[in-house]
Design a protein around this motif. Structure first.
Motif, PDB file in Angstrom:
ATOM      1  N   ILE A  99      40.137  13.035  61.182  1.00  0.00           N
ATOM      2  CA  ILE A  99      41.405  13.376  61.833  1.00  0.00           C
ATOM      3  C   ILE A  99      41.417  14.875  62.142  1.00  0.00           C
ATOM      4  O   ILE A  99      40.780  15.661  61.433  1.00  0.00           O
ATOM      5  N   PRO A 100      42.123  15.267  63.207  1.00  0.00           N
ATOM      6  CA  PRO A 100      42.101  16.669  63.626  1.00  0.00           C
ATOM      7  C   PRO A 100      42.678  17.609  62.570  1.00  0.00           C
ATOM      8  O   PRO A 100      43.667  17.287  61.908  1.00  0.00           O
ATOM      9  N   VAL A 101      42.034  18.760  62.431  1.00  0.00           N
ATOM     10  CA  VAL A 101      42.507  19.802  61.521  1.00  0.00           C
ATOM     11  C   VAL A 101      42.697  21.087  62.337  1.00  0.00           C
ATOM     12  O   VAL A 101      41.762  21.570  62.973  1.00  0.00           O
ATOM     13  N   ILE A 102      43.922  21.599  62.315  1.00  0.00           N
ATOM     14  CA  ILE A 102      44.246  22.831  63.053  1.00  0.00           C
ATOM     15  C   ILE A 102      44.435  23.947  62.036  1.00  0.00           C
ATOM     16  O   ILE A 102      45.139  23.774  61.043  1.00  0.00           O
ATOM     17  N   ALA A 103      43.836  25.118  62.295  1.00  0.00           N
ATOM     18  CA  ALA A 103      44.097  26.276  61.436  1.00  0.00           C
ATOM     19  C   ALA A 103      45.228  27.089  62.064  1.00  0.00           C
ATOM     20  O   ALA A 103      45.152  27.465  63.231  1.00  0.00           O
ATOM     21  N   ALA A 104      46.290  27.313  61.295  1.00  0.00           N
ATOM     22  CA  ALA A 104      47.388  28.190  61.730  1.00  0.00           C
ATOM     23  C   ALA A 104      47.169  29.517  61.014  1.00  0.00           C
ATOM     24  O   ALA A 104      47.525  29.677  59.847  1.00  0.00           O
ATOM     25  N   CYS A 120      37.802  24.394  60.865  1.00  0.00           N
ATOM     26  CA  CYS A 120      38.851  23.549  61.462  1.00  0.00           C
ATOM     27  C   CYS A 120      38.486  23.253  62.920  1.00  0.00           C
ATOM     28  O   CYS A 120      37.677  23.950  63.529  1.00  0.00           O
ATOM     29  N   HIS A 121      39.119  22.222  63.494  1.00  0.00           N
ATOM     30  CA  HIS A 121      38.714  21.811  64.838  1.00  0.00           C
ATOM     31  C   HIS A 121      39.153  22.806  65.913  1.00  0.00           C
ATOM     32  O   HIS A 121      38.502  22.948  66.930  1.00  0.00           O
ATOM     33  N   PHE A 122      40.280  23.478  65.707  1.00  0.00           N
ATOM     34  CA  PHE A 122      40.622  24.642  66.529  1.00  0.00           C
ATOM     35  C   PHE A 122      41.646  25.492  65.806  1.00  0.00           C
ATOM     36  O   PHE A 122      42.178  25.095  64.758  1.00  0.00           O
TER      37      PHE A 122
END
Ligand code: COA
Length: 257
Positions: A99-104, A120-122
């Motif tokens: 599942i997608p992982v976004i870094a904030a 992370c993916h983006f």
């Protein structure tokens, strides 16, 4: 989910993982890496969760690196094991998650912090974010995938310069080099990431998993990414999401995945 060093906030289909060691600028100690790995593995198999966002607590740091106090007295064998275990337990897990992982990125993302963001993916950064791999200033090199993932994202020359100078890039420069996709105010960072996550969660999760595998294949040694794409493309035709997606299009309605 109860952890000591991280918080997990679940809203609809989105899980926000907040690394919560603000006094140590969210530095990744052994326990935090292990908790992150556990939480992410549990969320991956939770059918309700479609996107994970990783961020740091507070407004100063995403993660200021691996916890230096834990490895300052390590020898050669321990150093190698630290990198190997970390990569396997967390960084590779995140990169190949289904599942997608976004870094904030909400502030300093240094060393292991930038390496986590890069796994992370983006990435989306707040305007105050600062990113770098300062390991050579400590007499060591990046060990959680930084020498591999930074050149993939910013190009070899810029990566070499960043690693050699141990310098930091601000958010705008990071966007210019493709290290982050967006730069937003710190107050809007999480809502902005959640908006993207909501868009993602309206699409087919099985197709998204297949896309992650195919894109990642481009960066794996000895793997032909085009062949992986062909296989994953074919597999999609055997999924319920494919039937729903194509049927909904032909019936002129929104798909219900
Ligand atoms: N490992 C362990 N502790 C860390 C840490 C790390 N990577 N980064 C910050 N901390 C701790 C500091 O030791 C300090 O703890 P203390 O209050 O108990 O002394 C606390 O977090 C606050 O950091 P401080 O250095 O006082 O904040 P600052 O605003 O002056 O500087 C940084 C911020 C990010 C520039 C600085 O903390 C720093 O350079 N950190 C290390 C970055 C790094 O080299 N990372 C790669 C590790 S491989």
């Amino acid at each position: 989910m109860n952890f000591e060093n991280i918080l997990v906030d679940l809203t609809d289909h989105i899980a926000a993982i907040i690394i919560n060691r603000p006094k140590k600028l969210n530095a990744l100690n052994r326990d935090t890496i292990s908790e992150l790995s556990k939480a992410i593995s549990q969320l991956e198999v939770d059918e309700n969760i479609r996107v994970i966002i990783i961020t740091g607590s507070g407004t100063k740091a995403f993660v200021a690196g691996a916890d230096i106090s834990e490895f300052a007295d390590f020898d050669v064998a321990q150093g190698e094991l630290l990198a190997k275990k970390g990569q396997e337990t967390l960084f590779d897990l995140v990169e190949s998650l289904s599942i997608p992982v976004i870094a904030a990125v909400n502030g300093f993302a240094l060393g292991g912090g930038l390496e986590l963001a890069m796994a992370c993916h983006f990435r989306v950064a707040s305007a105050n974010a600062k990113m770098g791999l300062p390991e050579v200033s400590l007499g060591v090199i990046p060990g959680y995938g930084g020498t591999q993932r930074l050149p993939q994202l910013v190009g070899k020359g810029k990566a070499m310069e960043m690693i050699m100078t141990a310098g930091m890039m601000d958010a705008d420069e990071a966007k210019k080099y493709g290290l982050v996709n967006h730069v937003v105010d710190i107050e809007t960072l999480l809502p902005f990431c959640k908006e993207i996550a909501e868009k993602i969660s309206r699409n087919s999760s099985t197709a998204i998993s297949a896309a992650i595998k195919a894109v990642n294949a481009n960066f794996e040694d000895g793997v032909n990414g085009f062949e992986v794409e062909v296989k994953e493309f074919g597999n999609c035709f055997g999924t319920e999401d494919f039937i729903e997606g194509t049927t909904a299009f032909l019936e002129k309605r929104k798909p219900n995945f």
